[in-house]
Design an enzyme around this catalytic site. Structure first.
Site, short mmCIF file in Angstrom:
data_model
loop_
_atom_site.label_atom_id
_atom_site.label_comp_id
_atom_site.label_asym_id
_atom_site.label_seq_id
_atom_site.Cartn_x
_atom_site.Cartn_y
_atom_site.Cartn_z
N HIS A 62 -5.24 -3.61 4.89
CA HIS A 62 -6.25 -3.90 4.48
C HIS A 62 -7.06 -5.39 5.02
CE1 HIS A 62 -4.87 -1.83 0.73
NE2 HIS A 62 -5.50 -0.84 1.43
N LYS A 72 -5.79 -14.52 2.38
CA LYS A 72 -4.98 -14.26 1.25
C LYS A 72 -3.64 -15.31 1.33
CE LYS A 72 -6.25 -9.76 1.25
NZ LYS A 72 -5.93 -8.15 1.75
N TYR A 132 -1.61 -12.37 -5.11
CA TYR A 132 -2.51 -12.51 -4.23
C TYR A 132 -3.35 -13.67 -4.72
CZ TYR A 132 -1.89 -7.79 -2.60
OH TYR A 132 -1.19 -6.27 -2.48
N ASP A 168 -5.60 4.95 1.79
CA ASP A 168 -4.87 4.09 2.81
C ASP A 168 -4.35 5.26 3.97
OD1 ASP A 168 -5.27 1.81 1.67
OD2 ASP A 168 -3.38 1.59 0.88
#
Length: 181
Positions: A62, A72, A132, A168
């Site tokens: 992503h 991130k 995250y 995904d």
């Protein structure tokens, strides 16, 4: 914290600098000043948690486009994962190259993911839990993804893929077009 830059400029593996005594240990996992001193963006807009029932689960790859491009800081707090990032900066000498780093509850390592890097991981253990810190809000209109099994990326996942979301699995394979559009 101990910052080690990867071969993909701007992406860092961050190890904790443990201070031990008879009680156990203490370690800093985030410091705005230390991130800034390494040229990293310390912004945190969201903190996310994912849990994976089965080893072999793949999440990703992503990323978000500007003006919602994300940084991130990823850490595995239970079990272990293989965390993979792909450089999508069109002018980068490492464009479409990737780095894979094992993150686990035992090594307490984190991976800093710069803007315009695709990010994904494979759970190496049942019950892997991942946190995250994300530098931008999730913005669906700017979300994009790469296929985890795209032959142009050449990512060697260590386990057979046991679980992947339909979303995904449906990202298109890379073509001649620019991935950051």
């Amino acid at each position: 914290m101990i910052f080690t830059e990867t071969m993909l400029g701007g992406a860092f593996v961050i190890d904790v600098d443990v201070r031990e005594d008879e009680r156990g240990f203490f370690a800093r996992t985030f410091c705005q000043r230390e991130f800034e001193a390494h040229g990293l963006k310390p912004d945190v807009a969201q903190c996310n948690l994912s849990f994976n029932h089965r080893a072999g689960t793949v999440r990703g790859m992503h990323y978000q486009l500007a003006p919602a491009a994300e940084t991130k800081l990823v850490r595995c707090t239970r079990g272990a994962i293989l965390d993979v990032i792909v450089d999508l900066r069109p002018d980068s000498p490492t464009y479409l190259r990737h780095v894979a780093v094992e993150l686990s509850e035992d090594n307490r390592r984190a991976l800093y993911v710069p803007e315009l890097f695709a990010h994904g991981y494979q759970a190496l253990t049942d019950g892997a839990e991942v946190t995250y810190q994300v530098g931008e809000f999730y913005t669906p209109g700017f979300e994009r993804g790469l296929r985890h099994d795209d032959p142009r990326l050449g990512i060697a996942w260590p386990l057979p893929v046991t679980v992947i979301s339909a979303k995904d699995a449906a990202w298109p394979l890379l073509g001649a077009e620019e991935v950051t559009s």
